[in-house]
Design an enzyme around this catalytic site. Structure first.
Site, mmCIF file in Angstrom:
data_model
loop_
_atom_site.group_PDB
_atom_site.id
_atom_site.type_symbol
_atom_site.label_atom_id
_atom_site.label_comp_id
_atom_site.label_asym_id
_atom_site.label_seq_id
_atom_site.Cartn_x
_atom_site.Cartn_y
_atom_site.Cartn_z
ATOM 1 N N LYS A 1 39.118 151.373 -13.160
ATOM 2 C CA LYS A 1 39.794 152.195 -14.162
ATOM 3 C C LYS A 1 39.076 153.533 -14.350
ATOM 4 O O LYS A 1 39.715 154.566 -14.517
ATOM 5 C CB LYS A 1 39.904 151.440 -15.490
ATOM 6 C CG LYS A 1 40.934 150.325 -15.431
ATOM 7 C CD LYS A 1 41.096 149.602 -16.751
ATOM 8 C CE LYS A 1 42.117 148.469 -16.626
ATOM 9 N NZ LYS A 1 42.091 147.567 -17.783
ATOM 10 N N LYS B 1 46.154 144.221 -5.553
ATOM 11 C CA LYS B 1 46.896 143.235 -6.343
ATOM 12 C C LYS B 1 48.136 143.873 -6.969
ATOM 13 O O LYS B 1 48.160 145.081 -7.232
ATOM 14 C CB LYS B 1 45.994 142.602 -7.407
ATOM 15 C CG LYS B 1 45.692 143.501 -8.575
ATOM 16 C CD LYS B 1 45.116 142.740 -9.777
ATOM 17 C CE LYS B 1 44.934 143.751 -10.899
ATOM 18 N NZ LYS B 1 44.382 143.281 -12.116
ATOM 19 N N LYS C 1 50.797 146.048 -13.204
ATOM 20 C CA LYS C 1 51.733 146.754 -14.085
ATOM 21 C C LYS C 1 51.608 148.261 -13.945
ATOM 22 O O LYS C 1 52.552 148.995 -14.157
ATOM 23 C CB LYS C 1 51.406 146.445 -15.555
ATOM 24 C CG LYS C 1 51.738 145.072 -16.011
ATOM 25 C CD LYS C 1 51.129 144.823 -17.392
ATOM 26 C CE LYS C 1 51.049 143.344 -17.661
ATOM 27 N NZ LYS C 1 49.999 142.953 -18.585
HETATM 28 P P1 TYM Z 1 46.487 140.982 -17.819
HETATM 29 O O1 TYM Z 1 47.354 141.333 -18.959
HETATM 30 O O2 TYM Z 1 46.179 142.016 -16.803
HETATM 31 O O3 TYM Z 1 47.112 139.744 -17.021
HETATM 32 C C1 TYM Z 1 47.514 138.544 -17.657
HETATM 33 C C2 TYM Z 1 47.248 137.364 -16.730
HETATM 34 O O4 TYM Z 1 47.915 137.562 -15.475
HETATM 35 C C3 TYM Z 1 46.986 137.421 -14.408
HETATM 36 N N1 TYM Z 1 47.365 138.356 -13.332
HETATM 37 C C4 TYM Z 1 47.607 138.001 -12.054
HETATM 38 N N2 TYM Z 1 47.589 136.811 -11.439
HETATM 39 C C5 TYM Z 1 47.912 136.786 -10.125
HETATM 40 N N3 TYM Z 1 48.246 137.873 -9.404
HETATM 41 C C6 TYM Z 1 48.286 139.095 -9.974
HETATM 42 N N4 TYM Z 1 48.631 140.166 -9.263
HETATM 43 C C7 TYM Z 1 47.956 139.196 -11.371
HETATM 44 N N5 TYM Z 1 47.896 140.228 -12.244
HETATM 45 C C8 TYM Z 1 47.532 139.696 -13.433
HETATM 46 C C9 TYM Z 1 45.645 137.773 -15.009
HETATM 47 O O5 TYM Z 1 44.588 137.222 -14.282
HETATM 48 C C10 TYM Z 1 45.766 137.194 -16.395
HETATM 49 O O6 TYM Z 1 45.454 135.821 -16.395
HETATM 50 N N6 TYM Z 1 41.835 140.975 -19.610
HETATM 51 C C11 TYM Z 1 43.070 140.204 -19.552
HETATM 52 C C12 TYM Z 1 43.667 139.896 -20.909
HETATM 53 C C13 TYM Z 1 42.766 139.158 -21.830
HETATM 54 C C14 TYM Z 1 42.383 137.800 -21.737
HETATM 55 C C15 TYM Z 1 41.590 137.546 -22.909
HETATM 56 C C16 TYM Z 1 42.655 136.785 -20.848
HETATM 57 C C17 TYM Z 1 42.196 139.678 -22.952
HETATM 58 N N7 TYM Z 1 41.482 138.701 -23.618
HETATM 59 C C18 TYM Z 1 41.058 136.285 -23.129
HETATM 60 C C19 TYM Z 1 42.125 135.531 -21.082
HETATM 61 C C20 TYM Z 1 41.323 135.283 -22.221
HETATM 62 C C21 TYM Z 1 44.108 141.028 -18.801
HETATM 63 O O7 TYM Z 1 44.036 142.216 -18.719
HETATM 64 O O8 TYM Z 1 45.165 140.306 -18.343
#
Ligand code: TYM
Length: 348
Positions: free
Chosen positions: A111, A212, A215
């Site tokens: 980022k 990957k 969004k």
């Molecule tokens: P975020 O919002 O980017 O993604 C949510 C979940 O989706 C999974 N994910 C993917 N899995 C497979 N392939 C992909 N291309 C892909 N893109 C996203 C992510 O691994 C995630 O499980 N930091 C976290 C949000 C968060 C969080 C937490 C998660 C904040 N606090 C506490 C677990 C526990 C995030 O940005 O997820």
């Protein structure tokens, strides 16, 4: 019951990566775990954003969760900013987190790089030439992001955290912080396990299968959204980048085809080997056609359900109200314990 906590950011809509790497698996855990599913709106403001969009996307994310099968009668769905304790605990944790640990987080570096920075030797941040010219800056929230995430998890004393592969490093940091806190102040937090699915943990971009699916991809053809119209889903899948050769096999030198097979398998429940067998001698066009059919047939009912839910604001708010109540009760207890251990006097 053991506790799971996991979250997604309400930046834009959920992607097929979010679904296959995360939300789909969460739906299988409703009966065996006490579940907390957060919508982390506080994380979403670490990058440039629009408040009006964030407001809209937060409720939309809740509706998408439920439409995917996260039954609110068997789980607690809450918005991060509704529960007091996330940022409070994040502060305690930040005081035992070396800055260097945060600077070497892959996601932070990526980022920061997008903003025109370079993390150099010793993980110090340096402007790239372009960044310096643009007067770029990296806000400290972006650096603190994983600490807030650790607080999300530890605040519920979660036993396990089901996430996609890209969150592995953040989970490791969370475990380190829990251990450090326990070591410094005596046993307080459960050390959470990462649950990373065998399949679908890393869905790749359709336009660049080395990256990957995300969004925030600039190329919107690279990302499938749960709420994309069937015609859009099909168009994006049909124009996915494939590889040289013509054989439909999953292998390291065929990242594009492997990704499509992975998506197909995860959406249909069929084994990759079985799909390879059934498509022997066929071309990439046929593979894409079948992937599109599989994706659309799973997402259509989700979209129908979503359209119903999103018009029922009162229902969504009632879900969030009870979710926040249950979450807050648990969070208060853990926060009070952490405060006590840290030597904060109780409020008289
Ligand atoms: P975020 O919002 O980017 O993604 C949510 C979940 O989706 C999974 N994910 C993917 N899995 C497979 N392939 C992909 N291309 C892909 N893109 C996203 C992510 O691994 C995630 O499980 N930091 C976290 C949000 C968060 C969080 C937490 C998660 C904040 N606090 C506490 C677990 C526990 C995030 O940005 O997820």
């Amino acid at each position: 019951k053991p506790v799971i906590l996991t979250c997604a950011q309400p930046t834009g809509q959920l992607t097929l990566g979010n679904y296959l790497g995360a939300v789909k698996n969460w739906t299988t855990m409703l009966d065996d775990y006490e579940c907390y599913f957060g919508v982390v709106n506080m994380h979403a403001i670490t990058v440039k954003y629009s408040p009006a969009e964030l407001r809209k996307n937060t409720l939309s994310c809740v509706a998408q969760y439920i439409a995917c099968g996260l039954d609110p009668t068997r789980s607690n769905i809450f918005v991060q900013s509704h529960v007091i304790g996330h940022t409070e605990l994040a502060w305690l944790l930040s005081c035992i987190t070396p800055i260097g640990d945060l600077q070497r987080m892959t996601q932070f570096k990526e980022k920061a790089a997008k903003l025109g920075f370079n993390v150099g030797e010793g993980n110090d941040l340096k402007f790239t030439h372009d960044g310096a010219r643009a007067g770029a800056s990296v806000n400290s929230g972006l650096l603190m992001y994983p600490v807030l995430m650790a607080a999300d998890i530890l605040l519920y004393n979660a036993d396990a955290v089901p996430v996609g592969n890209d969150q592995r490093q953040h989970l490791e940091l969370c475990r380190d912080l829990a251990q450090r806190f326990n070591h410094n102040y005596s046993d307080t937090f459960t050390i959470p396990e990462a649950f990373i699915p065998k399949q679908g943990a890393r869905i790749m971009s359709l336009q660049n299968p080395e990256r990957k699916m995300s969004k925030s991809d600039d190329n919107q053809n690279a990302t499938l959204y749960l709420l994309d119209e069937p015609t859009t889903l099909k168009k994006k899948i049909m124009s996915a980048v494939t590889d040289s050769g013509s054989e439909i096999v999953s292998s390291e030198d065929k990242p594009g085809v492997s990704n499509l097979l992975q998506i197909y398998s995860a959406m249909s429940g069929r084994a990759i080997a079985d799909i390879e067998d059934s498509l022997r001698g066929e071309g990439y066009g046929r593979l894409k056609q079948e992937v599109a059919d599989a994706v659309i047939s799973v997402l259509e009912p989700v979209q129908t359900k979503y359209k119903e839910l999103i018009t029922d604001k009162a229902y969504l708010e009632s879900v969030l109200k009870s979710g926040a109540e249950v979450a807050q009760r648990r969070a208060y207890k853990v926060l009070a314990k952490a405060y006590r251990k840290a030597g904060f006097v109780e409020r008289p």
